[in-house]
Every structure is written in structure tokens, then in C-alpha cells.
Design a protein around this motif. Structure first.
Motif, PDB file in Angstrom:
ATOM      1  N   ALA A  32       0.828  -1.210   0.000  1.00  0.00           N
ATOM      2  CA  ALA A  32       0.000   0.000   0.000  1.00  0.00           C
ATOM      3  C   ALA A  32       0.859   1.254   0.000  1.00  0.00           C
ATOM      4  O   ALA A  32       0.532   2.239  -0.653  1.00  0.00           O
ATOM      5  CB  ALA A  32      -0.934  -0.014   1.203  1.00  0.00           C
ATOM      6  N   TYR A  33       1.951   1.228   0.763  1.00  0.00           N
ATOM      7  CA  TYR A  33       2.941   2.310   0.684  1.00  0.00           C
ATOM      8  C   TYR A  33       4.288   1.662   0.382  1.00  0.00           C
ATOM      9  O   TYR A  33       4.870   0.996   1.251  1.00  0.00           O
ATOM     10  CB  TYR A  33       3.028   3.120   1.981  1.00  0.00           C
ATOM     11  N   PRO A  34       4.812   1.802  -0.851  1.00  0.00           N
ATOM     12  CA  PRO A  34       5.988   1.027  -1.265  1.00  0.00           C
ATOM     13  C   PRO A  34       7.337   1.651  -0.929  1.00  0.00           C
ATOM     14  O   PRO A  34       8.367   1.193  -1.420  1.00  0.00           O
ATOM     15  CB  PRO A  34       5.804   0.926  -2.777  1.00  0.00           C
ATOM     16  N   GLY A  35       7.368   2.684  -0.096  1.00  0.00           N
ATOM     17  CA  GLY A  35       8.637   3.346   0.183  1.00  0.00           C
ATOM     18  C   GLY A  35       9.678   2.424   0.783  1.00  0.00           C
ATOM     19  O   GLY A  35      10.846   2.423   0.366  1.00  0.00           O
ATOM     20  N   ALA A  90      21.719   8.718   4.875  1.00  0.00           N
ATOM     21  CA  ALA A  90      22.189   8.485   3.513  1.00  0.00           C
ATOM     22  C   ALA A  90      21.979   9.765   2.707  1.00  0.00           C
ATOM     23  O   ALA A  90      21.085  10.564   3.006  1.00  0.00           O
ATOM     24  CB  ALA A  90      21.424   7.326   2.889  1.00  0.00           C
ATOM     25  N   PRO A  91      22.794  10.001   1.673  1.00  0.00           N
ATOM     26  CA  PRO A  91      22.695  11.255   0.914  1.00  0.00           C
ATOM     27  C   PRO A  91      21.566  11.252  -0.113  1.00  0.00           C
ATOM     28  O   PRO A  91      21.711  11.727  -1.239  1.00  0.00           O
ATOM     29  CB  PRO A  91      24.064  11.347   0.240  1.00  0.00           C
ATOM     30  N   TYR A  92      20.438  10.680   0.268  1.00  0.00           N
ATOM     31  CA  TYR A  92      19.262  10.696  -0.605  1.00  0.00           C
ATOM     32  C   TYR A  92      18.018  10.593   0.265  1.00  0.00           C
ATOM     33  O   TYR A  92      18.060  10.169   1.423  1.00  0.00           O
ATOM     34  CB  TYR A  92      19.281   9.525  -1.594  1.00  0.00           C
ATOM     35  N   VAL A  93      16.900  10.999  -0.289  1.00  0.00           N
ATOM     36  CA  VAL A  93      15.594  10.815   0.339  1.00  0.00           C
ATOM     37  C   VAL A  93      14.653  10.297  -0.737  1.00  0.00           C
ATOM     38  O   VAL A  93      14.536  10.904  -1.814  1.00  0.00           O
ATOM     39  CB  VAL A  93      15.050  12.129   0.933  1.00  0.00           C
ATOM     40  N   LEU A  94      14.008   9.181  -0.482  1.00  0.00           N
ATOM     41  CA  LEU A  94      13.006   8.666  -1.405  1.00  0.00           C
ATOM     42  C   LEU A  94      11.713   9.460  -1.260  1.00  0.00           C
ATOM     43  O   LEU A  94      11.365   9.908  -0.162  1.00  0.00           O
ATOM     44  CB  LEU A  94      12.722   7.192  -1.129  1.00  0.00           C
ATOM     45  N   GLU A  95      10.993   9.617  -2.358  1.00  0.00           N
ATOM     46  CA  GLU A  95       9.701  10.292  -2.338  1.00  0.00           C
ATOM     47  C   GLU A  95       8.716   9.450  -3.144  1.00  0.00           C
ATOM     48  O   GLU A  95       8.787   9.408  -4.372  1.00  0.00           O
ATOM     49  CB  GLU A  95       9.822  11.703  -2.915  1.00  0.00           C
ATOM     50  N   VAL A  96       7.832   8.776  -2.435  1.00  0.00           N
ATOM     51  CA  VAL A  96       6.865   7.879  -3.063  1.00  0.00           C
ATOM     52  C   VAL A  96       5.477   8.392  -2.723  1.00  0.00           C
ATOM     53  O   VAL A  96       5.097   8.439  -1.549  1.00  0.00           O
ATOM     54  CB  VAL A  96       7.034   6.433  -2.558  1.00  0.00           C
ATOM     55  N   PRO A  97       4.687   8.791  -3.701  1.00  0.00           N
ATOM     56  CA  PRO A  97       3.383   9.384  -3.385  1.00  0.00           C
ATOM     57  C   PRO A  97       2.409   8.363  -2.820  1.00  0.00           C
ATOM     58  O   PRO A  97       2.391   7.202  -3.229  1.00  0.00           O
ATOM     59  CB  PRO A  97       2.910   9.926  -4.744  1.00  0.00           C
ATOM     60  N   LEU A  98       1.595   8.809  -1.861  1.00  0.00           N
ATOM     61  CA  LEU A  98       0.471   7.985  -1.437  1.00  0.00           C
ATOM     62  C   LEU A  98      -0.478   7.813  -2.618  1.00  0.00           C
ATOM     63  O   LEU A  98      -0.631   8.702  -3.450  1.00  0.00           O
ATOM     64  CB  LEU A  98      -0.267   8.650  -0.278  1.00  0.00           C
ATOM     65  N   GLY A  99      -1.108   6.666  -2.691  1.00  0.00           N
ATOM     66  CA  GLY A  99      -2.005   6.411  -3.811  1.00  0.00           C
ATOM     67  C   GLY A  99      -1.326   5.766  -4.995  1.00  0.00           C
ATOM     68  O   GLY A  99      -1.959   5.595  -6.051  1.00  0.00           O
ATOM     69  N   THR A 100      -0.030   5.410  -4.874  1.00  0.00           N
ATOM     70  CA  THR A 100       0.626   4.657  -5.935  1.00  0.00           C
ATOM     71  C   THR A 100      -0.137   3.353  -6.146  1.00  0.00           C
ATOM     72  O   THR A 100      -0.465   2.660  -5.174  1.00  0.00           O
ATOM     73  CB  THR A 100       2.087   4.343  -5.553  1.00  0.00           C
ATOM     74  N   SER A 305      14.028   8.354   5.158  1.00  0.00           N
ATOM     75  CA  SER A 305      14.679   7.637   4.057  1.00  0.00           C
ATOM     76  C   SER A 305      13.694   6.768   3.292  1.00  0.00           C
ATOM     77  O   SER A 305      13.910   6.440   2.126  1.00  0.00           O
ATOM     78  CB  SER A 305      15.828   6.772   4.589  1.00  0.00           C
ATOM     79  N   PHE A 306      12.570   6.372   3.940  1.00  0.00           N
ATOM     80  CA  PHE A 306      11.525   5.615   3.255  1.00  0.00           C
ATOM     81  C   PHE A 306      10.591   6.524   2.462  1.00  0.00           C
ATOM     82  O   PHE A 306       9.693   6.039   1.775  1.00  0.00           O
ATOM     83  CB  PHE A 306      10.663   4.839   4.263  1.00  0.00           C
ATOM     84  N   GLY A 307      10.751   7.828   2.628  1.00  0.00           N
ATOM     85  CA  GLY A 307       9.841   8.767   1.980  1.00  0.00           C
ATOM     86  C   GLY A 307       8.852   9.399   2.925  1.00  0.00           C
ATOM     87  O   GLY A 307       8.017  10.207   2.499  1.00  0.00           O
ATOM     88  N   LEU A 308       8.915   9.047   4.207  1.00  0.00           N
ATOM     89  CA  LEU A 308       7.980   9.639   5.159  1.00  0.00           C
ATOM     90  C   LEU A 308       8.341  11.100   5.417  1.00  0.00           C
ATOM     91  O   LEU A 308       9.464  11.533   5.198  1.00  0.00           O
ATOM     92  CB  LEU A 308       7.987   8.860   6.470  1.00  0.00           C
ATOM     93  N   GLY A 309       7.345  11.854   5.894  1.00  0.00           N
ATOM     94  CA  GLY A 309       7.583  13.241   6.290  1.00  0.00           C
ATOM     95  C   GLY A 309       7.714  14.221   5.148  1.00  0.00           C
ATOM     96  O   GLY A 309       8.183  15.346   5.347  1.00  0.00           O
ATOM     97  N   ARG A 310       7.253  13.832   3.946  1.00  0.00           N
ATOM     98  CA  ARG A 310       7.312  14.794   2.844  1.00  0.00           C
ATOM     99  C   ARG A 310       6.168  15.787   2.970  1.00  0.00           C
ATOM    100  O   ARG A 310       5.023  15.418   3.215  1.00  0.00           O
ATOM    101  CB  ARG A 310       7.220  14.094   1.490  1.00  0.00           C
TER     102      ARG A 310
END
Length: 333
Positions: A32-35, A90-100, A305-310
Motif C-alpha cells: 500500500a505504501y511502497p517506500g 544516507a545522501p538521498y531521500v526517497l519520495e513515493v506518493p500515497l495512492g501509488t 529515508s523511506f519517503g515519510l515526512g514529505r
């Protein structure tokens, strides 16, 4: 007091946002949330394309300091930084929209984004190879194969430029930086639209909507932006006004988004519930605006790092400045 130089409007910072498009080659079933799933797949892909020794663990590897896998996925602080930041992101942040979509048929595509900071920027090619490997090894339930069809760079908010396709075979030249915009001199109200579950803590405890205050939100923002600034950006906005925390107020319009992830390290499912909706800050916020703007890249709270908190700031709230077309922008290296 920070020892970093101050960043001001017009300064160019070493961070950039990219959008990756994957195409399913077989029926693909995503959480449901693939981050969390995507982060794990990235780790496997990075190790596959980076590790030469094929040791089971990085500990004791003679090539550790030269390997991109730990540098990008499990960075370790330098001795000088370790006393202040024993655990660095880590020097990146994933951004995965809800509703994917959770179910994709062969040929269907889904998109996600990554913000890259500092040393990750010149490794975009390595990350592309890692995603290609991860997608071909299989994603989601059943490990269905997918292919990377394109990578886009956000040259200005909402404006995307293709920088890689399998046909081009290499990353096209582009300016992988963002410019701190010219922010309004005064803003009495700022709304943060929480796009993914946001986990804010106070005294080690996760806050629900009724427990949040403006001070908790702004202090969490200050910690997160400062962490990435010291580790990767090399510059920091000016310290916010001392009395702004006492004078700021908060209105919440949120609900709890519930989801879990499975931790391979701990061999158990873990709750990752967080707030979605909106947070509206009111008060003397002018000195916080650069922090709020940068927080759109660093995210806010725990497990980013999972995309939370965007979160996003409405375009009517802050003036966004396009990247300059000349070489006149100031850079912090």
C-alpha cells in the motif's frame, strides 16, 4: 551556534530532485505504501553493481573506503563528524506518493522521486544502474520484473526534463543544484501539506495531532535541515529569531495514516503510522521561511529515508525562483 556559512537567496546548493519511471514487465503487486520496499530494493541493487569482493558484510572489507554501496546506502561519519553526528543519513531521500497503484499489469508504469544531496549527485549514473538491476531482479510480492524507462530532473518546481532513457544510454548534462529563492520578507501564516505519513516525536514519544505544537514542528524541522546541511550541503540558513518559537501557534487538520513495514534486520513487522493532512503555522515566521523551504527536500520527522515526512508548501505561500540561466548564482561547495 553552527560553524557553517550562511546560505542566502540566490545561493546554489548541492541537491536535486529526480523522478524515476519503472515499467512492469509482469503482473506487479506493490505494498500500500511502497517506500520501504523500494529502499530495500535500492540497497540490493547498489550492492550488486558496487561490490567487488562479494563479502557478506562490509565490515573488514579492504575496499570499504572506495565502495559506492556504503557511501550511498550506509554512510559512516568522518572522525571529525562522529562526535556530533554519530549516525548520519544516507545522501538521498526517497519520495513515493500515497495512492501509488498496488497492482500493475504488464506495460503499466509507476513513478517515484529521489532527492540527492552532495556526494550522491555525481553518482546518479551508479544509482540508475542500481535501479535497473533492482527492477530486473524483481519488485513487490512475487518479485515481478520491471524496467527503468526514464529518469527526469526537476529543473524548477513542477518542471521536469528527461536526463536519461535506455536509448540515450548515459546521463544528459544538466545543472544538479537548486537555488534558494527570494522569499517574502514577512509571512504570518504558512501551511505545510503533509504528502506522506509524518512521524514527529517529543521527548522520544510519537506525537498525535492534539499533542503537536508549533515549537515541536519547528524544532524538528531545525534538527532535520541542520543534519543534512552539516553532512552534505555545506551551508545553513540564518538562525531563526529567538522569540519566534514562543510566539508561533499551530493549527492541525490531520488524520493518522496506518501502515507497517517488515524489518529484515529485526525479523518483525514494525508500525510506521504517521500524520497526513495539513499543519498551519502562524506568527512571526519570516526567519523560518528558508528552513521551511529546504525542509521540502529533507522531509520532516522520523524515517524519512523511506519517503515519510514529505510536505509541500502551497505555491501561493512562497515565491519559487527558477534556476538562473546564467552563471551568476552563488555556490556553496
Amino acid at each position: 551556534m553552527s560553524d557553517l556559512p550562511l546560505c542566502r537567496a540566490g545561493d546554489s546548493l548541492p541537491l536535486a530532485r529526480y523522478r524515476f519511471t519503472l515499467q512492469a514487465e509482469a503482473p506487479l503487486h506493490l505494498p500500500a505504501y511502497p517506500g520501504s520496499m523500494l529502499r530495500g530494493s535500492l540497497g540490493h541493487g547498489l550492492r550488486a553493481v558496487s561490490c567487488i569482493t562479494r563479502q557478506k558484510s562490509c565490515d573488514g572489507c579492504p575496499l570499504l573506503s572506495a565502495c559506492q554501496y556504503p557511501a550511498l546506502f550506509q554512510p559512516r561519519p568522518t572522525p571529525a563528524m562522529a562526535t556530533r553526528f554519530p549516525d548520519i543519513p544516507a545522501p538521498y531521500v526517497l519520495e513515493v506518493p500515497l495512492g501509488t497503484p498496488t497492482t500493475l499489469a504488464p506495460g503499466d508504469r509507476f513513478k517515484f522521486e529521489m532527492v540527492l544531496f552532495g556526494p550522491a549527485l555525481p553518482q546518479l549514473g551508479t544509482l540508475i544502474l542500481a535501479w535497473q538491476r533492482a527492477a530486473w531482479q524483481g519488485l513487490g510480492k512475487g518479485q515481478a520484473r520491471a524496467t527503468l524507462s526514464q529518469v527526469e530532473w526537476e529543473q524548477a518546481p513542477g518542471q521536469w526534463q528527461i536526463v536519461y532513457t535506455p536509448e540515450t544510454g548515459s546521463v544528459l548534462p544538466h545543472r544538479a543544484r537548486v537555488v534558494l529563492p527570494d522569499l517574502p520578507p514577512d509571512k504570518g501564516s504558512v501551511t505545510l501539506n503533509l504528502a506522506t505519513p509524518t512521524r514527529l516525536q517529543h521527548h522520544g514519544q510519537l506525537c498525535n495531532s492534539s499533542q503537536l505544537t508549533a515549537a515541536i514542528v519547528l524544532r524538528a524541522l531545525e534538527r532535520k535541515v541542520s543534519l543534512y546541511a552539516h553532512c552534505y550541503l555545506g551551508a545553513l540558513p540564518a538562525t531563526p529569531a529567538a522569540d519566534s518559537l514562543d510566539m508561533a501557534t499551530l493549527e492541525t487538520n490531520t488524520h493518522l495514516y496506518q501502515w507497517q513495514r517488515y524489518s529484515n534486520r529485526q525479523q518483525q513487522r514494525m508500525s510506521m503510522d504517521g500524520l497526513v493532512g495539513s499543519l498551519t503555522l502562524q506568527g512571526p515566521l519570516a526567519s523560518w521561511l528558508p528552513w521551511l523551504w529546504l525542509g521540502q527536500y529533507t522531509h520532516l520527522g522520523k524515517n524519512t529515508s523511506f519517503g515519510l515526512g514529505r510536505y509541500r508548501l502551497p505555491s501561493s505561500t512562497l515565491h519559487y525562483q527558477d534556476l538562473p540561466t546564467t552563471t551568476g548564482e552563488r555556490q556553496h561547495e
